[in-house]
Enzyme design. Structure first.
Site, PDB file in Angstrom:
ATOM      1  N   ASP A 178      -2.004   1.159   7.353  1.00 27.00           N
ATOM      2  CA  ASP A 178      -1.346   0.886   6.108  1.00 27.00           C
ATOM      3  C   ASP A 178      -0.826  -0.453   5.940  1.00 27.00           C
ATOM      4  O   ASP A 178      -0.790  -1.098   4.902  1.00 27.00           O
ATOM      5  CB  ASP A 178      -0.192   1.833   6.127  1.00 27.00           C
ATOM      6  N   ASP A 185       0.986  -0.995   0.078  1.00 29.84           N
ATOM      7  CA  ASP A 185       0.114  -0.053  -0.147  1.00 29.84           C
ATOM      8  C   ASP A 185       0.829   0.942  -0.007  1.00 29.84           C
ATOM      9  O   ASP A 185       1.402   1.610   1.188  1.00 29.84           O
ATOM     10  CB  ASP A 185      -0.982  -0.064   1.026  1.00 29.84           C
ATOM     11  N   GLU A 203      -1.445  -1.438  -4.644  1.00 34.40           N
ATOM     12  CA  GLU A 203      -2.733  -0.780  -4.753  1.00 34.40           C
ATOM     13  C   GLU A 203      -2.851   0.509  -5.677  1.00 34.40           C
ATOM     14  O   GLU A 203      -1.769   0.896  -5.578  1.00 34.40           O
ATOM     15  CB  GLU A 203      -3.521  -0.383  -3.232  1.00 34.40           C
TER      16      GLU A 203
END
Length: 170
Positions: free
Chosen positions: A140, A8, A68
């Site tokens: 996160d 991420d 992502e």
């Protein structure tokens, strides 16, 4: 058994998560966050991110990685900086010979929670349920594990698409 790395990306905090996949079984391996100091220059922060991801790849040897996709917000400068971090997150595994797949946030939420509009708390709860033992010290890291879970669910369709398109010259 296949080891997957989920990322991420973020310039301040980049979450990462590693899982092993054996059929439909998922096993938590490790997760964490790479933090950079906002007072450092952007190139220094990107190098820190690259070096930390390189160390993770060398230590854990994932076979595939998933990142992502970035959403665009109203602050153009912030979006651009996030894009820099995302570029490092995509490039570092690729340089190590690890195939990288990208997923939209809605796709990740749908794969993990069952709805593309899931809230952060729902995501964290489902990641904890699917991966007992995950530390999840920051959201996160939970997001990165969710990306890895999403990839575990979608990887066979991505592999089939890649093989089919390679056969016809794409």
């Amino acid at each position: 058994m296949i080891r997957l790395l989920g990322i991420d990306p973020g310039l301040r905090f980049t979450g990462w998560g590693l899982i092993d996949v054996d059929g439909n079984r998922l096993k938590h391996i490790a997760d964490g966050v790479i933090a950079t100091d906002s007072s450092d220059l952007v190139p220094v922060r990107l190098k820190i991110l690259h070096d930390a991801l390189t160390a993770l790849l060398e230590l854990h040897r994932p076979v595939e990685a998933a990142v992502e996709e970035t959403y665009v917000n109203r602050n153009g400068a912030a979006t651009l900086k996030l894009g820099y971090a995302r570029g490092v997150a995509l490039l570092t595994p690729a340089l190590a010979g690890v195939p990288v797949t990208e997923y939209a946030a809605k796709t990740v939420k749908l794969a993990v929670v069952g709805t593309g509009g899931a809230e952060k708390a729902q995501m964290i709860m489902m990641v904890r349920r699917l991966l007992p033992g995950a530390a999840l010290k920051r959201a996160d890291a939970a997001d990165a594990l969710a990306v890895a879970i999403c990839h575990a669910h979608h990887r066979s369709s991505h592999l089939a698409w890649s093989v089919a398109n390679a056969a016809v010259g794409y």
